[in-house]
Design an enzyme around this catalytic site. Structure first.
Site, PDB file in Angstrom:
ATOM      1  CG  ASP A   1      -2.135   0.929   1.050  1.00  0.00           C
ATOM      2  OD1 ASP A   1      -3.233   0.404   0.776  1.00  0.00           O
ATOM      3  OD2 ASP A   1      -1.976   2.159   1.181  1.00  0.00           O
TER       4      ASP A   1
ATOM      5  CG  ASN B   1      -7.844  -4.136  -4.006  1.00  0.00           C
ATOM      6  OD1 ASN B   1      -9.027  -4.233  -4.327  1.00  0.00           O
ATOM      7  ND2 ASN B   1      -7.423  -3.335  -3.029  1.00  0.00           N
TER       8      ASN B   1
ATOM      9  CE1 TYR C   1     -12.853   3.603 -10.070  1.00  0.00           C
ATOM     10  CE2 TYR C   1     -15.046   2.946 -10.790  1.00  0.00           C
ATOM     11  CZ  TYR C   1     -13.941   2.752  -9.986  1.00  0.00           C
ATOM     12  OH  TYR C   1     -13.914   1.697  -9.105  1.00  0.00           O
TER      13      TYR C   1
ATOM     14  CE  LYS D   1     -11.286   0.297 -10.901  1.00  0.00           C
ATOM     15  NZ  LYS D   1     -10.227  -0.475 -10.202  1.00  0.00           N
TER      16      LYS D   1
ATOM     17  CB  THR E   1     -13.497   1.479   0.311  1.00  0.00           C
ATOM     18  OG1 THR E   1     -13.831   2.246  -0.853  1.00  0.00           O
ATOM     19  CG2 THR E   1     -13.944   0.037   0.121  1.00  0.00           C
TER      20      THR E   1
END
Length: 283
Positions: free
Chosen positions: A37, A90, A159, A163, A194
Site C-alpha cells: 500500500d 487491487n 473511471y 475499469k 471504503t
C-alpha cells in the site's frame, strides 16, 4: 487451488477497504500475506491485524503506478516466504463527478497510472513469480461493476474507462494462462464501504499532489452508504472465487438490468448489421 493454507499471497491497496478485506479472508484461510500500500502507517496497522490471525505477514510500501515499487514488493514476497502463489492487483483510485472532457491531463495520468498501469505492473511482476514457484496459483484483478457498463448520472466515464481496461487485461490473461494451473478472476464490485472517494488526498506529487474533489467526496454519503457492502463480505466472496476458480466475481445484483440492457443494445447492432450489410454489398 481449493486449499490455500501455507500459500503466499500479495495484495495491493491492502491497508484498508477491499484490499484489507481480501487479505483478511486469505489469512483466515491460512495464507501468508504480503500487504502492499502507499500509506505506511495504515499499512503497518493492517500487517499487525493480519498477523493476529495466526499467519505471517510482511508489509511493502508501494505506489503501484511505479513499476520499480511493484517489483520491490514482489521481491519482499520471495525474500520473506520463498515463493508467490496468489496475486491480487487491487489498488485503485476514483474519478467520479467530472465529465470526461473536463478531466485534466494530470488526473488522466494518475487515474491510468494507478488503475491500469498498476494492474499491468502487477501482471508483469507477479505472474512470472507465480510461474516460477511451479505450484499453480491465482491472479485477481480488481475492476468494478463499472467494468461492465457506464452508470448514467455520476459523470464517471474516466473511471469506467480504466475499469473496462482491467476487464480486457483479465480476459486476455485468462486466455494466455490456460493450461498453466494459474487461474484468473476479475472482481467487479458495486458499492463497498471504503475510502476510495477520498483517494485524491493521496495523489503522489508527480501527478500533481494531493487535492480535494468535493463532488466526488460527497458521494461517500449521498445515497451510497446505505447500499455499500462491508469489505469483509467482499473479501470472503473473493476467497470463494479463488477456491472455485471463478472468472467473474460479482457482489451486487441491482445493476443486472442496466448491464443486460447494454448487451441487448449490442445484440441489436448485430441484428442491424445482418439486415443491412447484404444490401450494402450489392450496391
Amino acid at each position: 487451488m481449493r486449499d490455500i493454507r501455507g500459500k503466499t499471497a500479495i495484495v495491493t491497496g491492502a491497508a484498508s477497504g477491499i484490499g484489507l478485506g481480501i487479505a483478511t479472508a486469505l489469512a483466515s484461510a491460512g495464507a501468508n500475506l504480503v500487504l502492499a500500500d502507499l500509506r505506511p502507517d495504515p499499512l503497518e496497522a493492517a500487517r499487525r491485524k493480519i498477523e493476529a490471525l495466526g499467519v505471517r505477514a510482511a508489509a511493502a510500501v508501494t505506489d503501484v503506478s511505479d513499476p520499480a515499487a511493484v517489483e520491490a514488493a514482489g521481491k519482499v514476497a520471495i525474500d520473506t516466504f520463498g515463493a508467490l502463489h496468489i496475486a491480487v492487483n487491487n489498488a485503485g483510485v476514483a474519478m467520479h463527478g467530472t465529465p470526461v472532457e473536463q478531466v485534466t491531463v494530470p488526473e488522466w495520468n494518475w487515474l491510468i497510472g494507478v488503475n491500469v498501469m498498476g494492474v499491468i505492473h502487477g501482471i508483469r511482476t507477479f505472474v512470472p513469480l507465480i510461474r516460477a514457484a511451479g505450484q499453480g496459483g491465482h491472479v485477481v484483478n480488481t475492476g468494478s461493476v463499472s467494468s461492465l457498463f457506464v452508470r448514467e448520472g455520476r459523470e464517471q466515464g474516466a473511471y469506467a474507462m480504466s475499469k473496462y481496461a482491467v476487464l480486457a487485461l483479465s480476459e486476455a490473461l485468462e486466455q494466455e494462462l490456460k493450461g498453466t494451473g494459474i487461474g484468473v478472476s476479475i472482481l467487479c464490485p458495486g458499492g463497498v464501504n471504503t475510502s476510495i472517494f477520498q483517494s485524491a488526498a493521496t495523489r503522489p506529487d508527480r501527478f500533481g499532489g494531493a487535492y480535494h474533489r468535493p463532488r466526488q467526496e460527497a458521494m461517500q454519503t449521498a445515497g451510497f452508504a446505505g447500499t455499500a457492502l462491508d469489505p469483509a463480505i467482499v473479501g470472503r466472496r473473493v476467497l470463494r472465487a479463488i477456491q472455485d476458480e471463478e472468472f467473474y466475481i460479482l457482489t451486487h445484483t441491482a445493476e443486472r438490468a442496466a448491464i443486460t440492457d447494454r448487451f441487448r443494445r449490442i445484440e441489436a447492432a448485430f441484428d442491424r448489421a445482418d439486415a443491412v450489410m447484404p444490401t450494402l454489398s450489392t450496391r
